[in-house]
Design an enzyme around this catalytic site. Structure first.
Site, mmCIF file in Angstrom:
data_model
loop_
_atom_site.group_PDB
_atom_site.id
_atom_site.type_symbol
_atom_site.label_atom_id
_atom_site.label_comp_id
_atom_site.label_asym_id
_atom_site.label_seq_id
_atom_site.Cartn_x
_atom_site.Cartn_y
_atom_site.Cartn_z
ATOM 1 N N ARG A 92 0.804 -1.231 0.000
ATOM 2 C CA ARG A 92 0.000 0.000 0.000
ATOM 3 C C ARG A 92 0.832 1.275 0.000
ATOM 4 O O ARG A 92 0.550 2.210 -0.747
ATOM 5 C CB ARG A 92 -0.913 0.049 1.232
ATOM 6 C CG ARG A 92 -2.209 -0.644 1.043
ATOM 7 C CD ARG A 92 -2.665 -1.237 2.352
ATOM 8 N NE ARG A 92 -1.832 -2.384 2.630
ATOM 9 C CZ ARG A 92 -2.138 -3.632 2.253
ATOM 10 N NH1 ARG A 92 -3.262 -3.870 1.650
ATOM 11 N NH2 ARG A 92 -1.321 -4.638 2.486
ATOM 12 N N THR A 93 1.820 1.340 0.877
ATOM 13 C CA THR A 93 2.582 2.581 0.986
ATOM 14 C C THR A 93 3.301 2.842 -0.334
ATOM 15 O O THR A 93 3.287 3.953 -0.863
ATOM 16 C CB THR A 93 3.578 2.499 2.165
ATOM 17 O OG1 THR A 93 2.853 2.085 3.317
ATOM 18 C CG2 THR A 93 4.234 3.839 2.435
ATOM 19 N N LYS A 121 27.907 -4.435 -3.417
ATOM 20 C CA LYS A 121 29.325 -4.321 -3.800
ATOM 21 C C LYS A 121 30.127 -3.644 -2.697
ATOM 22 O O LYS A 121 31.301 -3.341 -2.870
ATOM 23 C CB LYS A 121 29.458 -3.494 -5.079
ATOM 24 C CG LYS A 121 28.756 -4.067 -6.280
ATOM 25 C CD LYS A 121 29.043 -3.177 -7.487
ATOM 26 C CE LYS A 121 28.178 -3.498 -8.676
ATOM 27 N NZ LYS A 121 28.217 -2.440 -9.673
ATOM 28 N N ARG A 142 11.656 3.478 2.842
ATOM 29 C CA ARG A 142 11.162 2.531 3.852
ATOM 30 C C ARG A 142 12.300 1.579 4.154
ATOM 31 O O ARG A 142 12.906 0.991 3.250
ATOM 32 C CB ARG A 142 9.959 1.752 3.329
ATOM 33 C CG ARG A 142 9.671 0.541 4.197
ATOM 34 C CD ARG A 142 8.379 -0.138 3.879
ATOM 35 N NE ARG A 142 7.239 0.667 4.255
ATOM 36 C CZ ARG A 142 6.035 0.163 4.510
ATOM 37 N NH1 ARG A 142 5.828 -1.133 4.451
ATOM 38 N NH2 ARG A 142 5.044 0.951 4.846
ATOM 39 N N HIS A 175 5.850 5.653 11.322
ATOM 40 C CA HIS A 175 5.292 5.593 9.970
ATOM 41 C C HIS A 175 4.399 6.833 9.843
ATOM 42 O O HIS A 175 3.180 6.735 9.812
ATOM 43 C CB HIS A 175 4.495 4.292 9.827
ATOM 44 C CG HIS A 175 4.140 3.908 8.432
ATOM 45 N ND1 HIS A 175 4.296 4.751 7.353
ATOM 46 C CD2 HIS A 175 3.614 2.755 7.930
ATOM 47 C CE1 HIS A 175 3.885 4.113 6.260
ATOM 48 N NE2 HIS A 175 3.467 2.916 6.581
HETATM 49 C C1 NCD Z 1 1.894 -1.146 7.994
HETATM 50 C C2 NCD Z 1 3.395 -1.051 8.087
HETATM 51 O O1 NCD Z 1 4.110 -1.356 7.132
HETATM 52 O O2 NCD Z 1 3.837 -0.652 9.149
HETATM 53 N N1 NCD Z 1 1.435 -1.322 6.681
HETATM 54 C C3 NCD Z 1 1.251 -0.222 5.889
HETATM 55 O O3 NCD Z 1 2.144 0.591 5.690
HETATM 56 N N2 NCD Z 1 0.016 -0.037 5.405
HETATM 57 C C4 NCD Z 1 1.309 -2.107 8.943
HETATM 58 C C5 NCD Z 1 1.775 -3.516 8.954
HETATM 59 O O4 NCD Z 1 2.624 -3.938 8.163
HETATM 60 O O5 NCD Z 1 1.258 -4.254 9.795
#
Ligand code: NCD
Length: 360
Positions: A92-93, A121, A142, A175
Site C-alpha cells: 500500500r505505501t 558491492k 522505507r 510511519h
Molecule cells: C503497515 C506497516 O508497514 O507498518 N502497513 C502499511 O504501511 N500499510 C502495517 C503492517 O505492516 O502491519
C-alpha cells in the site's frame, strides 16, 4: 546550503550525536523557511497543518474525478522526479506513493531490495544516499532500520543536493504518513458527527512493535478530548515512550486486555497485526491472540457510527465477513493514503496553493 545556519550545523557534529538528541530538539532541522522540508517524525505535525493537508487531499480527490482536473494535477510537477527506496516489504505505501507521484505528473524510480543496489558491492549507505539525490528531487524511504530516513536527511544536508526526504516506515519506530492517512480517514468517517475531536479510539494488537499505532498516538495530541484505549496482550503493550508523551500532553488513555468490555464505548477501532518480522524467532512466533481479533459477533456490540480501521495487511485480526459492514473503513482508508500523500508531496514542492486556487 541556505537551509541551516552555520551555528546549527556546527552543533550537530556527528550522526550519532544528532540521532540521539530528543526528537523535540531537532524538529527545526527538518524545516526550511517555515515549512516542513523532510518528513521524518509524526511530531512534526500541528493541528493547523493536519487540517490544511486533509482539505488539500479532499481538493485533489475532487479534481482527480475529471479528465480536465487530472490534467491540471499532472501539470503541477512534471519537472520533478521521486525515488522510492523501499527495501522492506510494502504494498500500500509503495503503490499509494507511486500513484500520488503519477497524479502530480512526477517521474518515479524505485529500488525495492538492497540486493539489487550497489550496497552488495560494499557501497556505504551514505554514498548510496548521495547517489539517489543525484538523480531525483525527492526521496521516499522505507527501511528496517529505525533511523534510516533520518540519516538520509542528515547526510544530504551536508551535500550540494539536499533534496527532501519522506519517511515511508522506519523499522518498528514510526510511519508518519500512515498516521496522516489514518487521521484523514478518521476525520472523513466522522465528518457528520463533529470530526475526530472528542472521540474514543481503541488501538488493538501489537502496540509494542507496530509503528502505525506509535505514529498515530503522537498525532492525537492535536485533537481535543481524545480518549485512547490501548488493547493489547501483555507482551505487546504500548511502550513507555508513547505513554510518557501522552501524559506530558494530557491525553487520556487506558490500557486493557479485555477488548469486548470497551467495544460499546468506542467511536473508532484501529486494528493491527502481530509484527512478528521483528521477532528474534519469527517462524516460531505462531500465537494469533484471538482475544484481540474483531469478529462478526462484535458488529452488534459496537456503536452504529463506530469506524473500524486497519493499516493492512490483515491476517486474521478482522473476520472477512466484517468487510461488508458499512463501518468497515479499511478499504476506504487505503485509498485515502494516495490522496493525502499527493497532498503532502504537493505541499513539499509548494504547488499546494495552485490547487487551493482552483477552489477559491
Ligand atoms: C503497515 C506497516 O508497514 O507498518 N502497513 C502499511 O504501511 N500499510 C502495517 C503492517 O505492516 O502491519
Amino acid at each position: 546550503m541556505e537551509r541551516y545556519a552555520e551555528q546549527t550545523r556546527q552543533e550537530y557534529e556527528g550522526w550519532d550525536e544528532f540521532f540521539n538528541r530528543p526528537v523535540d530538539e531537532k524538529l527545526d532541522f527538518f524545516r526550511l523557511n517555515g515549512r516542513i522540508f523532510d518528513l521524518i517524525y509524526a511530531q512534526q505535525f500541528d493541528r493547523a497543518f493536519l487540517d490544511y493537508l486533509c482539505q488539500l487531499a479532499e481538493q485533489i480527490r475532487l479534481l482527480a474525478r475529471t479528465k480536465v482536473g487530472q490534467r491540471k494535477l499532472r501539470d503541477l510537477l512534471p519537472h520533478k522526479r521521486a525515488m522510492l527506496y523501499f527495501v522492506q516489504p510494502s504494498t500500500r505505501t509503495f503503490l499509494s506513493f507511486i500513484n500520488a507521484c503519477h497524479t502530480l505528473g512526477m517521474g518515479v524510480s524505485e529500488i525495492r531490495s538492497t540486493s539489487t543496489s550497489s550496497e552488495v558491492k560494499g557501497e556505504s549507505p551514505e554514498d548510496t544516499i548521495r547517489t539517489f539525490a543525484s538523480y531525483v528531487d525527492l526521496i521516499i524511504s522505507r527501511h528496517r532500520e529505525a533511523g534510516f530516513a533520518e540519516k538520509t536527511a542528515w547526510v544530504l544536508n551536508q551535500t550540494e543536493r539536499p533534496v527532501p526526504v519522506i519517511n515511508g516506515g522506519s523499522g518498528p519506530d514510526q510511519h508518519p504518513t500512515q498516521a496522516l492517512l489514518d487521521i484523514y480517514t478518521l476525520e472523513r468517517e466522522f465528518r457528520n458527527i463533529g470530526g475526530l475531536d472528542g472521540k474514543k479510539i481503541a488501538m488493538v494488537g501489537d502496540l509494542k512493535r507496530g509503528r502505525t499505532v506509535r505514529s498515530l498516538s503522537y498525532l492525537m495530541k492535536n485533537y481535543r478530548d481524545i480518549t485512547l484505549y490501548f488493547v493489547a496482550p501483555k507482551v505487546f503493550r504500548m511502550k513507555d515512550d508513547i505513554k510518557g508523551f501522552l501524559d506530558k500532553h494530557g491525553i487520556a488513555y487506558r490500557e486493557t486486555e479485555d477488548f469486548e468490555s470497551v467495544m460499546p464505548l468506542l467511536d473508532g477501532i484501529y486494528m493491527t497485526r502481530i509484527q512478528n518480522e521483528y521477532s528474534e524467532h519469527p517462524a516460531t512466533e505462531e500465537e494469533t491472540y484471538p482475544d484481540f481479533h474483531f469478529k462478526r459477533k462484535h458488529l452488534s456490540m459496537i456503536q452504529p457510527h463506530c469506524a473500524i480501521l486497519h493499516p493492512l495487511p490483515r491476517r486474521y485480526e478482522i473476520e472477512i465477513c466484517v468487510d461488508k459492514d458499512p463501518r468497515a473503513a479499511y478499504w476506504r482508508q487505503e485509498r485515502c493514503g494516495m490522496w493525502i500523500r499527493a497532498a503532502l508531496i504537493a505541499y513539499i514542492f509548494k504547488v499546494d496553493s495552485v490547487i487551493a486556487d482552483e477552489f477559491s
